[in-house]
Design a protein around this motif. Sequence first.
Motif, mmCIF file in Angstrom:
data_model
loop_
_atom_site.group_PDB
_atom_site.id
_atom_site.type_symbol
_atom_site.label_atom_id
_atom_site.label_comp_id
_atom_site.label_asym_id
_atom_site.label_seq_id
_atom_site.Cartn_x
_atom_site.Cartn_y
_atom_site.Cartn_z
ATOM 1 N N PRO A 192 0.797 -1.234 0.000
ATOM 2 C CA PRO A 192 0.000 0.000 0.000
ATOM 3 C C PRO A 192 0.823 1.275 0.000
ATOM 4 O O PRO A 192 0.294 2.345 -0.281
ATOM 5 C CB PRO A 192 -0.810 -0.123 1.287
ATOM 6 N N SER A 193 2.105 1.219 0.313
ATOM 7 C CA SER A 193 2.901 2.449 0.401
ATOM 8 C C SER A 193 3.046 3.136 -0.955
ATOM 9 O O SER A 193 3.365 4.327 -1.025
ATOM 10 C CB SER A 193 4.281 2.158 0.992
ATOM 11 N N LYS A 194 2.829 2.397 -2.046
ATOM 12 C CA LYS A 194 2.920 2.985 -3.385
ATOM 13 C C LYS A 194 1.598 3.610 -3.820
ATOM 14 O O LYS A 194 1.530 4.224 -4.891
ATOM 15 C CB LYS A 194 3.331 1.923 -4.408
ATOM 16 N N LYS A 195 0.548 3.454 -2.991
ATOM 17 C CA LYS A 195 -0.786 3.909 -3.392
ATOM 18 C C LYS A 195 -1.111 5.265 -2.766
ATOM 19 O O LYS A 195 -1.008 5.441 -1.547
ATOM 20 C CB LYS A 195 -1.841 2.889 -2.961
ATOM 21 N N TRP A 196 -1.516 6.195 -3.584
ATOM 22 C CA TRP A 196 -2.046 7.459 -3.097
ATOM 23 C C TRP A 196 -3.304 7.164 -2.294
ATOM 24 O O TRP A 196 -4.090 6.273 -2.668
ATOM 25 C CB TRP A 196 -2.353 8.349 -4.290
ATOM 26 N N THR A 266 -2.250 7.939 -12.316
ATOM 27 C CA THR A 266 -1.883 6.622 -11.805
ATOM 28 C C THR A 266 -0.863 6.746 -10.690
ATOM 29 O O THR A 266 -0.166 7.753 -10.560
ATOM 30 C CB THR A 266 -1.243 5.734 -12.899
ATOM 31 N N ASN A 267 -0.767 5.672 -9.906
ATOM 32 C CA ASN A 267 0.389 5.474 -9.049
ATOM 33 C C ASN A 267 1.521 4.912 -9.917
ATOM 34 O O ASN A 267 1.363 4.734 -11.133
ATOM 35 C CB ASN A 267 0.056 4.481 -7.929
ATOM 36 N N ASP A 268 2.645 4.616 -9.296
ATOM 37 C CA ASP A 268 3.742 3.931 -9.979
ATOM 38 C C ASP A 268 3.305 2.478 -10.201
ATOM 39 O O ASP A 268 3.363 1.661 -9.281
ATOM 40 C CB ASP A 268 5.011 4.003 -9.115
ATOM 41 N N SER A 269 2.862 2.174 -11.402
ATOM 42 C CA SER A 269 2.259 0.867 -11.669
ATOM 43 C C SER A 269 2.401 0.509 -13.138
ATOM 44 O O SER A 269 2.853 1.322 -13.959
ATOM 45 C CB SER A 269 0.763 0.896 -11.308
ATOM 46 N N GLY A 287 5.863 7.724 -4.512
ATOM 47 C CA GLY A 287 6.146 7.911 -3.098
ATOM 48 C C GLY A 287 7.457 7.256 -2.723
ATOM 49 O O GLY A 287 8.527 7.847 -2.871
ATOM 50 N N PRO A 288 7.424 5.989 -2.252
ATOM 51 C CA PRO A 288 8.653 5.349 -1.799
ATOM 52 C C PRO A 288 9.543 4.868 -2.937
ATOM 53 O O PRO A 288 10.723 4.599 -2.721
ATOM 54 C CB PRO A 288 8.136 4.164 -0.975
ATOM 55 N N THR A 289 8.999 4.709 -4.139
ATOM 56 C CA THR A 289 9.805 4.254 -5.271
ATOM 57 C C THR A 289 10.385 5.456 -6.017
ATOM 58 O O THR A 289 9.869 6.572 -5.922
ATOM 59 C CB THR A 289 8.977 3.399 -6.231
ATOM 60 N N SER A 290 11.440 5.211 -6.770
ATOM 61 C CA SER A 290 12.138 6.300 -7.443
ATOM 62 C C SER A 290 11.714 6.414 -8.907
ATOM 63 O O SER A 290 11.784 5.429 -9.653
ATOM 64 C CB SER A 290 13.658 6.085 -7.383
ATOM 65 N N PRO A 291 11.329 7.596 -9.355
ATOM 66 C CA PRO A 291 11.035 7.788 -10.771
ATOM 67 C C PRO A 291 12.285 7.745 -11.649
ATOM 68 O O PRO A 291 12.180 7.763 -12.876
ATOM 69 C CB PRO A 291 10.378 9.179 -10.815
ATOM 70 N N SER A 306 6.951 12.573 -4.129
ATOM 71 C CA SER A 306 7.024 13.029 -2.743
ATOM 72 C C SER A 306 8.472 13.065 -2.286
ATOM 73 O O SER A 306 9.169 12.039 -2.309
ATOM 74 C CB SER A 306 6.213 12.096 -1.845
ATOM 75 N N SER A 307 8.937 14.218 -1.874
ATOM 76 C CA SER A 307 10.325 14.345 -1.422
ATOM 77 C C SER A 307 10.590 13.554 -0.144
ATOM 78 O O SER A 307 11.709 13.131 0.124
ATOM 79 C CB SER A 307 10.675 15.816 -1.197
ATOM 80 N N SER A 308 9.530 13.306 0.628
ATOM 81 C CA SER A 308 9.676 12.571 1.885
ATOM 82 C C SER A 308 9.617 11.061 1.694
ATOM 83 O O SER A 308 9.934 10.303 2.604
ATOM 84 C CB SER A 308 8.565 12.985 2.856
ATOM 85 N N GLY A 309 9.186 10.628 0.530
ATOM 86 C CA GLY A 309 8.969 9.204 0.301
ATOM 87 C C GLY A 309 7.592 8.736 0.698
ATOM 88 O O GLY A 309 7.249 7.568 0.504
ATOM 89 N N ASP A 310 6.777 9.623 1.243
ATOM 90 C CA ASP A 310 5.410 9.292 1.651
ATOM 91 C C ASP A 310 4.458 9.859 0.599
ATOM 92 O O ASP A 310 4.289 11.068 0.484
ATOM 93 C CB ASP A 310 5.109 9.906 3.019
ATOM 94 N N ILE A 311 3.832 8.983 -0.154
ATOM 95 C CA ILE A 311 2.994 9.418 -1.268
ATOM 96 C C ILE A 311 1.790 10.230 -0.806
ATOM 97 O O ILE A 311 1.252 11.041 -1.562
ATOM 98 C CB ILE A 311 2.547 8.193 -2.105
ATOM 99 N N SER A 312 1.385 10.056 0.447
ATOM 100 C CA SER A 312 0.243 10.813 0.961
ATOM 101 C C SER A 312 0.557 12.301 1.113
ATOM 102 O O SER A 312 -0.360 13.117 1.281
ATOM 103 C CB SER A 312 -0.230 10.240 2.300
ATOM 104 N N ASP A 313 1.845 12.664 1.030
ATOM 105 C CA ASP A 313 2.214 14.076 1.106
ATOM 106 C C ASP A 313 1.832 14.847 -0.160
ATOM 107 O O ASP A 313 1.825 16.076 -0.158
ATOM 108 C CB ASP A 313 3.726 14.228 1.343
ATOM 109 N N ILE A 314 1.543 14.141 -1.234
ATOM 110 C CA ILE A 314 1.105 14.801 -2.470
ATOM 111 C C ILE A 314 -0.359 15.192 -2.297
ATOM 112 O O ILE A 314 -1.210 14.341 -2.026
ATOM 113 C CB ILE A 314 1.271 13.878 -3.686
ATOM 114 N N SER A 315 -0.656 16.465 -2.440
ATOM 115 C CA SER A 315 -2.007 16.946 -2.156
ATOM 116 C C SER A 315 -2.947 16.779 -3.340
ATOM 117 O O SER A 315 -2.506 16.656 -4.497
ATOM 118 C CB SER A 315 -1.968 18.430 -1.750
ATOM 119 N N VAL A 316 -4.240 16.798 -3.044
ATOM 120 C CA VAL A 316 -5.254 16.730 -4.090
ATOM 121 C C VAL A 316 -5.149 17.949 -5.004
ATOM 122 O O VAL A 316 -5.286 17.832 -6.230
ATOM 123 C CB VAL A 316 -6.662 16.632 -3.471
ATOM 124 N N ASP A 317 -4.878 19.110 -4.424
ATOM 125 C CA ASP A 317 -4.741 20.321 -5.235
ATOM 126 C C ASP A 317 -3.596 20.193 -6.240
ATOM 127 O O ASP A 317 -3.730 20.603 -7.398
ATOM 128 C CB ASP A 317 -4.501 21.535 -4.339
#
Length: 331
Positions: A192-196, A266-269, A287-291, A306-317
């Motif tokens: 789940p860490s790769k999922k927004w 999409t997420n990284d998928s 998030g945790p994976t590298s582009p 996400s600079s922190s590696g936490d994909i939830s830090d990316i906002s809806v806006d």
Amino acid sequence: MPTLVVGPSWVGDMIMAHGLISYLKAKRPDDPIHMLAPAWSLNVARRMAEIDHVIELPFDHGELKLKERWAFARRLKVSCYHRAFVLPNSLKSALIPAMAGIPRRIGWRGEYRYKLLTDLRILRDSRFPRMIDRYMALGFPPNIALAANQLPEVPGCPKLLTDKESQARLAEYHGLNTRRLIAICPGAEFGPSKKWPLDNYSMLVSRLLEGGQQVALLGSPNDEADAEIIIQKVPVALRGDLKLLTGLTSIPEVIDIIALAQAVVTNDSGLMHVAAATERPLVALFGPTSPLHTPPLSKTAVVLDSSSGDISDISVDEVFDELSSQMQLNI
């Protein structure tokens, strides 16, 4: 003489192999390219114009079955392959080309494959950060392909074919309005860490529906539960233009639907790579994976990382704003 390519098992990895496949066909257009891979990723290979023949690997993931592999390899021997490119790093993936007696067998070192490959390369990750370059390097002599920035040719962006008749049929069957269709792919393999967050997807979908867009949720059967959660958090009054297609499409069908969309999130998928390879305007969330390793390779793709590696830090806006910009590419 034909070339055998032992392909990856995952959709995204198979798309990353297109750089090598395209290069091989350009260099020897008269030499057939045969792709050997599991059924799941083979459906992607069928949409590559350069591949002349596909062969389904009849073994499940993790199965060794040496006797059966030997018999299968002997049947391949009649094709008289002059070389094989072994893209996965597993021991099992190198067995069949060796058992088939293919004289040149090229691949990275991987798992205990010293005697199975005749041209064994040692991978240094720092020299080949991108997977597409790692595959591409196998097409050149080892003394030339020392690093990604030294490759004689840079791999192009992967391309997948679409089926116009299939697209028309799918659009009619699912009631898709391709002039305002946005594809949302909320799934991702390996945790789940790769999922927004699903709440974020619900808010994004609601904003798109409020703006008059039609939204299709796409993914495998593994994504059905998440898609249902997204739908339940969208106001009932907006759901008329929300299409739940997770688990309802084959790989060829999802390729055709994504190619119809005005834009994709999409997420990284694997579906991220499908969107890139069909040249759709794309917002890809990392998030945790590298582009840097497996980026969406397309001029119409935007990465939010996400600079922190936490994909939830990316906002809806942030996603909505980038998506709005991407949608302008089709105007």
